[in-house]
Design an enzyme around this catalytic site. Sequence first.
Site, PDB file in Angstrom:
ATOM      1  N   LYS A  67       0.832  -1.205   0.000  1.00 57.83           N
ATOM      2  CA  LYS A  67       0.000   0.000   0.000  1.00 57.83           C
ATOM      3  C   LYS A  67       0.866   1.254   0.000  1.00 57.83           C
ATOM      4  O   LYS A  67       0.655   2.171  -0.796  1.00 57.83           O
ATOM      5  CB  LYS A  67      -0.926   0.006   1.210  1.00 57.83           C
ATOM      6  CG  LYS A  67      -1.847   1.220   1.261  1.00 57.83           C
ATOM      7  CD  LYS A  67      -2.695   1.250   2.521  1.00 57.83           C
ATOM      8  CE  LYS A  67      -3.714   0.156   2.554  1.00 57.83           C
ATOM      9  NZ  LYS A  67      -4.659   0.303   3.703  1.00 57.83           N
ATOM     10  N   GLU A  78      10.172  -5.751   4.114  1.00 56.42           N
ATOM     11  CA  GLU A  78      10.385  -7.078   3.522  1.00 56.42           C
ATOM     12  C   GLU A  78       9.960  -7.094   2.055  1.00 56.42           C
ATOM     13  O   GLU A  78      10.676  -7.633   1.189  1.00 56.42           O
ATOM     14  CB  GLU A  78       9.596  -8.134   4.300  1.00 56.42           C
ATOM     15  CG  GLU A  78       9.974  -8.246   5.769  1.00 56.42           C
ATOM     16  CD  GLU A  78       9.101  -7.391   6.671  1.00 56.42           C
ATOM     17  OE1 GLU A  78       8.941  -7.752   7.841  1.00 56.42           O
ATOM     18  OE2 GLU A  78       8.577  -6.352   6.194  1.00 56.42           O
ATOM     19  N   GLY A 111      -5.228  -4.882   5.415  1.00 57.44           N
ATOM     20  CA  GLY A 111      -4.451  -5.863   4.661  1.00 57.44           C
ATOM     21  C   GLY A 111      -5.049  -7.253   4.668  1.00 57.44           C
ATOM     22  O   GLY A 111      -5.121  -7.927   3.637  1.00 57.44           O
ATOM     23  N   ARG A 112      -5.496  -7.712   5.826  1.00 50.35           N
ATOM     24  CA  ARG A 112      -6.025  -9.072   5.927  1.00 50.35           C
ATOM     25  C   ARG A 112      -7.425  -9.197   5.341  1.00 50.35           C
ATOM     26  O   ARG A 112      -7.954 -10.285   5.216  1.00 50.35           O
ATOM     27  CB  ARG A 112      -6.026  -9.519   7.389  1.00 50.35           C
ATOM     28  CG  ARG A 112      -6.742  -8.554   8.328  1.00 50.35           C
ATOM     29  CD  ARG A 112      -6.351  -8.832   9.775  1.00 50.35           C
ATOM     30  NE  ARG A 112      -6.933  -7.889  10.715  1.00 50.35           N
ATOM     31  CZ  ARG A 112      -6.437  -6.689  10.990  1.00 50.35           C
ATOM     32  NH1 ARG A 112      -5.349  -6.281  10.362  1.00 50.35           N
ATOM     33  NH2 ARG A 112      -6.998  -5.904  11.879  1.00 50.35           N
ATOM     34  N   GLU A 135      -4.676 -11.442  14.080  1.00 46.34           N
ATOM     35  CA  GLU A 135      -4.264 -10.041  13.958  1.00 46.34           C
ATOM     36  C   GLU A 135      -5.438  -9.120  14.249  1.00 46.34           C
ATOM     37  O   GLU A 135      -5.256  -7.999  14.728  1.00 46.34           O
ATOM     38  CB  GLU A 135      -3.717  -9.778  12.558  1.00 46.34           C
ATOM     39  CG  GLU A 135      -3.004  -8.440  12.415  1.00 46.34           C
ATOM     40  CD  GLU A 135      -2.214  -8.334  11.123  1.00 46.34           C
ATOM     41  OE1 GLU A 135      -1.020  -8.701  11.119  1.00 46.34           O
ATOM     42  OE2 GLU A 135      -2.793  -7.891  10.115  1.00 46.34           O
ATOM     43  N   HIS A 179      -3.696 -37.745  11.268  1.00 49.26           N
ATOM     44  CA  HIS A 179      -2.472 -38.484  11.553  1.00 49.26           C
ATOM     45  C   HIS A 179      -1.377 -37.563  12.062  1.00 49.26           C
ATOM     46  O   HIS A 179      -0.206 -37.918  12.045  1.00 49.26           O
ATOM     47  CB  HIS A 179      -2.017 -39.224  10.285  1.00 49.26           C
ATOM     48  CG  HIS A 179      -2.982 -40.265   9.832  1.00 49.26           C
ATOM     49  ND1 HIS A 179      -2.920 -41.580  10.265  1.00 49.26           N
ATOM     50  CD2 HIS A 179      -4.058 -40.184   9.025  1.00 49.26           C
ATOM     51  CE1 HIS A 179      -3.912 -42.269   9.719  1.00 49.26           C
ATOM     52  NE2 HIS A 179      -4.627 -41.444   8.957  1.00 49.26           N
ATOM     53  N   LYS A 207       8.645  -3.974  14.070  1.00 47.72           N
ATOM     54  CA  LYS A 207       9.195  -3.280  12.905  1.00 47.72           C
ATOM     55  C   LYS A 207      10.165  -2.180  13.339  1.00 47.72           C
ATOM     56  O   LYS A 207      11.231  -2.005  12.741  1.00 47.72           O
ATOM     57  CB  LYS A 207       8.062  -2.669  12.083  1.00 47.72           C
ATOM     58  CG  LYS A 207       7.181  -3.681  11.361  1.00 47.72           C
ATOM     59  CD  LYS A 207       6.121  -2.967  10.549  1.00 47.72           C
ATOM     60  CE  LYS A 207       5.225  -3.930   9.802  1.00 47.72           C
ATOM     61  NZ  LYS A 207       4.195  -3.224   9.006  1.00 47.72           N
TER      62      LYS A 207
END
Length: 908
Positions: free
Chosen positions: A543, A549, A603-604, A690, A721, A846
């Site tokens: 954005k 990153e 964002g999510r 979040e 399993h 951050k």
Amino acid sequence: MLLAQAFERLLQATELEAHHPFLERRRKYSLRTGTISLKTAIATSRHSNPSTALRPCHGLAAGGPGRRVAFQGAAFLGASGLAAAGLSAMAAGPGRWPRVAAASSSASRAQNSGPQPGDFGHPSRRATDILLVANALMFGLQLLTKQGLTAWGIKANALIVAGQWWRLLSPAFLHGSVAHLAMNSYSLNNLGPAVESKTGTPRFLIVYLVAAVAGNVASFFGNPRALSLGASGAVFGVGGALAAHFYCNRDVYGKRGDRVLHQLWQNLLINVLFATYAPQIDNWGHMGGMVGGGLVALLLGPRWAAAKLKGKSGTWLVDKAPLPWLLCLLAMAASPISSAAEWKALEEHVGAIKQTQLRELLKDDGRTEAMVVEADGVYLDFSRQNATPETIKLLLELAGAAGVEDKIKALFSGQHINATEDRAVLHPALRAPRDAVFEDGGKNVVPEVWQVLDKIKAFSERVRSGEWVGETGKPLTNVVAVGIGGSALGPLFVHTALSMQPEAMGQAEGRQLTFLANVDPVDAVRALHALDPATTLAVIVSKTFTTAETMLNARTVRAWLTERLGQGAVAKHMIAVSTNLKAVEAFGIDPQNAFGFWDWVGGRFSVSSAVGMLPLSLHYSFPVMERFLQGMHTMDSHYRSAPLARNLPALMGLLNVWNTTFLGHSTTAILPYQQALQHFAPHIQQLSMESNGKGVALDGTPLPFETGEVDFGEPGTNGQHSFYQLIHQGRTLPAEFIAVARSQQDVYLQGEKVSSHEELMCNFFAQPDALACGKDAAALRAEGVPEHLVPHKTFTGNRPSLSLLLPELTAHTLGQLLALYEHRVATSGFVWGINSFDQWGVELGKVLANQVRSKVQEARAEGRPVTQADGFNGSTVRLLNRFLAVGTQRPPLGGPHHFPPGLEQAGR
């Protein structure tokens, strides 16, 4: 003594001694009490600087002209009274100023010679119009002559009461009886819808009339023994509204707002001082009026933001009225949800539930039937929850107490429910049809959304058709999406879910879509090593275009492309999803190839924005992804309109609160019985944890209960399993089973009893029953299990789950599933009273990472170890120096790019 002298001068200046004999008795008391009270008021205040409000008092103590102050005070009251009366006259009409017939347009006069309906002077309005004007003039005269309680004033107001019943709006200046209080209370109750129908300046003006009415009402509560406080309460109501408005908008008004707040503080503190020494007079009523008006402005008044507009005015104001959400905020601030009777009822109900067993509850067919809800083909069965119909009833009552329905309306109406960032939460607008209306600040955002969608459609068709080619002239058939968090997890989940769906497979034939999220260079190798740069298009998703990153990975991809194709490759092989066009251009990407989104998209929650729609449309085509949006919209509409008792996301959110907060289950297992949903649980981890991983309420106060849950999962039958041992015989973890009735791909072998999908579904049906019913010792002994193994093979059961069944997994139903969980998460947050739409918890890491980055770079450049003088504790210093000593040394600065072996030969 200076303060005492100031008080004495104030009493003289306002001529109170002549009207209040008790002031003689006041002199017998120590002035220390008032001083302490005033200091306390100053110390406990958090807004502006109230101590500066005492300067006028100091001036009076030095011998200021009392007579002039008295005249100014009378003039101020008179002006305020006339202004408030004018507002009353204005708003008493149908939302506009009363108009004289002569002022009507020539067209209307041509059609009708007399006043038009709604005009000032029309027969249906004439009587009350005359009374309103008479009252305004009489009230101003009363104030200017200090005869506020004359018989004329009482009579004028009585006439107003007689004529106002059909107008639903009471003038604020009523005196003398409880009947007036009742009338104003009734009017105040009817003003909410009228205010909400207005925006901008009309809303601003009407709010101050409502503040006057509220001040009138509140003044009675401030001093119930003095029923003559109508006028002064109204004036102080306007003052309180001004205080709230200028404080909430101090970033807009700056020093001008500070000056207004200064004067209002002075007013409030003087009233505190008077009330301390003279509790018999009206000052507590004045303060009641001020508080009432302030609350009205907070709840109804416009919140403004600076916006640059072209024209001579320069900076103007944009309306952002936050009524529904702030009403909820006020209710929660006044009474935390955990103190509500509905919350207490659920806490008491926990004991009764702990006495039940699911194996017995499931025998009740009526209960089971009541715990199944279906909407648009999505089938939810929550009969295996540790709950009864009484539990659901209590949960719905808690939702009512928490204002969940109002908060849902606030979300869809564009209210700034993301209070800490002062933003709307409008991700449902991303998948709304073209003719829908979703407003932010009075502006419909849907046309802007479709501008971006149309741009995505046109661009994806150019790339997919081969019209857009790369630097070497080859079509771009490979897409690498570079982002992190919500910019990667959601789109990756959707990509994986559609990768084996027949229609989507056909659209994606000959194409490849990969995601690069982790800054770990291993992830870059994984994403790029099999790609040909000449046929690769990189989509950089950030954005702000500053995410550390993502931007490092973007620079890696840029270097990988330009070393093989030249600098011109950036323009043809890299595009962006961002709102920071300057940063996009500085990076080398043509801003025309940037696709925007908005600050009201978290964002999510961004899968349905360009963040997900662009790379997924490039791979699967826009028509396929448009059906994904349509599926999300159907679930949005269901969440928005269905009653909570039949509302899938709301019920799942309430059950999540029940399990997490009341039953104490801190972990939830998300178990999709569909391999295509293998990345669903990781996406929900972020979406839920979040959003709801918060420890404070909306007002910043610590919560007395825990919110959120740890979400994890794995597709069945793989999970069986892996960790099912724990959920069957270890900890109790609520489980959410998800499956589809028709498989995207099925295998049927001759001689097999069931198909592969049927085998999968048999486990989907069996596991919830095993968790719910278990197997007791008696059943094991009846089967002949050796006694020493009975404890080991016993399943206690009574472990909650719910089952979600979709008819099939297509782009449409995938959209329904994702929107269902988005709203499920929001509902839980609404009940807990937290902000599910910010994520301050990720910020501290951050900031510290930036500090570490700076010091590591400095230590390498200077060839020295890190020390505690660099700002780190001893443990971190040792870890950093260990890394610097053992870690791979990078090539010298200024040298060529260095790629790992996995990328060195890629594309050559």
